[in-house]
Design a protein around this motif. Sequence first.
Motif, PDB file in Angstrom:
ATOM      1  N   UNK A 172     -33.897   2.941  21.662  1.00 41.46           N
ATOM      2  CA  UNK A 172     -34.116   4.255  21.054  1.00 41.46           C
ATOM      3  C   UNK A 172     -35.400   4.899  21.569  1.00 41.46           C
ATOM      4  N   UNK A 173     -36.413   4.094  21.898  1.00 46.23           N
ATOM      5  CA  UNK A 173     -37.626   4.671  22.511  1.00 46.23           C
ATOM      6  C   UNK A 173     -37.274   5.356  23.823  1.00 46.23           C
ATOM      7  N   UNK A 174     -36.459   4.699  24.632  1.00 44.89           N
ATOM      8  CA  UNK A 174     -36.039   5.290  25.903  1.00 44.89           C
ATOM      9  C   UNK A 174     -35.275   6.585  25.657  1.00 44.89           C
ATOM     10  N   UNK A 179     -34.850  12.430  25.601  1.00 48.59           N
ATOM     11  CA  UNK A 179     -34.559  13.647  24.835  1.00 48.59           C
ATOM     12  C   UNK A 179     -35.694  14.651  24.962  1.00 48.59           C
ATOM     13  N   UNK A 180     -36.931  14.164  24.854  1.00 47.99           N
ATOM     14  CA  UNK A 180     -38.074  15.068  24.991  1.00 47.99           C
ATOM     15  C   UNK A 180     -38.121  15.672  26.389  1.00 47.99           C
ATOM     16  N   UNK A 194     -48.297   0.373  17.897  1.00 48.97           N
ATOM     17  CA  UNK A 194     -49.001   0.954  19.034  1.00 48.97           C
ATOM     18  C   UNK A 194     -48.218   0.831  20.331  1.00 48.97           C
ATOM     19  N   UNK A 195     -47.243  -0.069  20.411  1.00 46.65           N
ATOM     20  CA  UNK A 195     -46.386  -0.119  21.600  1.00 46.65           C
ATOM     21  C   UNK A 195     -45.531   1.143  21.682  1.00 46.65           C
ATOM     22  N   UNK A 196     -44.981   1.573  20.536  1.00 47.75           N
ATOM     23  CA  UNK A 196     -44.253   2.844  20.499  1.00 47.75           C
ATOM     24  C   UNK A 196     -45.159   3.984  20.930  1.00 47.75           C
ATOM     25  N   UNK A 197     -46.383   3.974  20.431  1.00 45.51           N
ATOM     26  CA  UNK A 197     -47.321   5.039  20.778  1.00 45.51           C
ATOM     27  C   UNK A 197     -47.583   5.060  22.285  1.00 45.51           C
ATOM     28  N   UNK A 198     -47.827   3.892  22.876  1.00 40.42           N
ATOM     29  CA  UNK A 198     -48.154   3.822  24.298  1.00 40.42           C
ATOM     30  C   UNK A 198     -46.985   4.254  25.173  1.00 40.42           C
ATOM     31  N   UNK A 199     -45.765   3.923  24.766  1.00 41.72           N
ATOM     32  CA  UNK A 199     -44.612   4.191  25.621  1.00 41.72           C
ATOM     33  C   UNK A 199     -44.057   5.601  25.456  1.00 41.72           C
ATOM     34  N   UNK A 200     -44.276   6.240  24.313  1.00 37.54           N
ATOM     35  CA  UNK A 200     -43.678   7.551  24.053  1.00 37.54           C
ATOM     36  C   UNK A 200     -44.617   8.723  24.298  1.00 37.54           C
ATOM     37  N   UNK A 201     -45.902   8.546  24.044  1.00 38.17           N
ATOM     38  CA  UNK A 201     -46.802   9.688  23.865  1.00 38.17           C
ATOM     39  C   UNK A 201     -47.266  10.321  25.165  1.00 38.17           C
TER      40      UNK A 201
END
Length: 362
Positions: A172-174, A179-180, A194-201
Amino acid sequence: MTEIKLQQIFKSYGSDEVIHGIDLTVNSGEFCVFVGPSGCGKSTLLRIIAGLEDVTSGTIEIDGAVVNSVSASARGLAMVFQSYALYPHMSVYKNMAFGLENTKIPKPEIETRVRAAAQMLQIEDYLHRKPKALSGGQRQRVAIGRAIVRNPKAFLFDEPLSNLDADLRVTMRKELSALHDKIGDTMIYVTHDQIEAMTLADKIVVLKGGCIEQVGEPLDLYNSPQNVFVAGFIGSPRMNLLDATAKNGPQGWVLEAQNLTMAVPQVEGLSDGAKCTIGIRPEHVRIADDGVRDTTVAVAFAEQLGGETYLYCDVEGLPQITVHQPGQLPVKKGQQIGLSFDRANLHVFDAQGRALANRLTA
């Protein structure tokens, strides 16, 4: 695309102040992630932007217009919740169309929007199903689709992946990142991961106790943390942080901790006898020969993952030191090994936890 600006935002519940004067600009088209430990104020701040919480003081601007007194429904923002918040008695199609039907949008346009969003999210085959017949990831796609069909000014995500298993979170992160990239809209995303933060932001906002600790691009925060909190929070495994004392010796500066003595280049802001904190990331700790070691440790636990190895090492008087090395290392539990710290990637913080140096050079 939409710019969102917060100026001197304070929020109190009675005498308990939980947001302490936050200033922040989220630029048009940016994927901005609020990250921090539980209770740091990140979800409260998101709800303030959404209009679900009033501010005690300060101003919220959306595209230059102050919206403090504008209701949540009139702000033009779409929020995706952790719990999905789907209507269980409605089909996927009806869940996605319901908000549009309430605004009297013509049925053909609703049909076009819903099917376009379903195609984008790969849920066309599930439009006739009820939410109970869907997996967690499919339900989350429906919740995101319901937001997309509204053509909002910006998307707000409140820990949307926390109910999913580890593999599905990665998937879902991918998908969220793709999508963005595809729609290019402003997105604000709240997570404690913070892994979500690092990979998405595009931009991370690190929060602690209702205050912003640091704002920046993911690798800027990783490579140049402004304080001990950000250094320890961003990165997995976390940065090794060791309390030490600075000494000005005959051969130059030395940082001393129990069972650890390190000669280092000049660190501006340190004085002889000053307390400080040494920071070193696990990938910058090396297994060393006798002649070049900074300390000797005992391996408490070894994680052999095939392509990489993590060692968790004990040394008397210091916190456990984590070592990350590529490949497979024939190291056993209880084995004594020497470690050296890469000076070029050494971080030094003063007694108040503020960064004095994020790179040491001779």
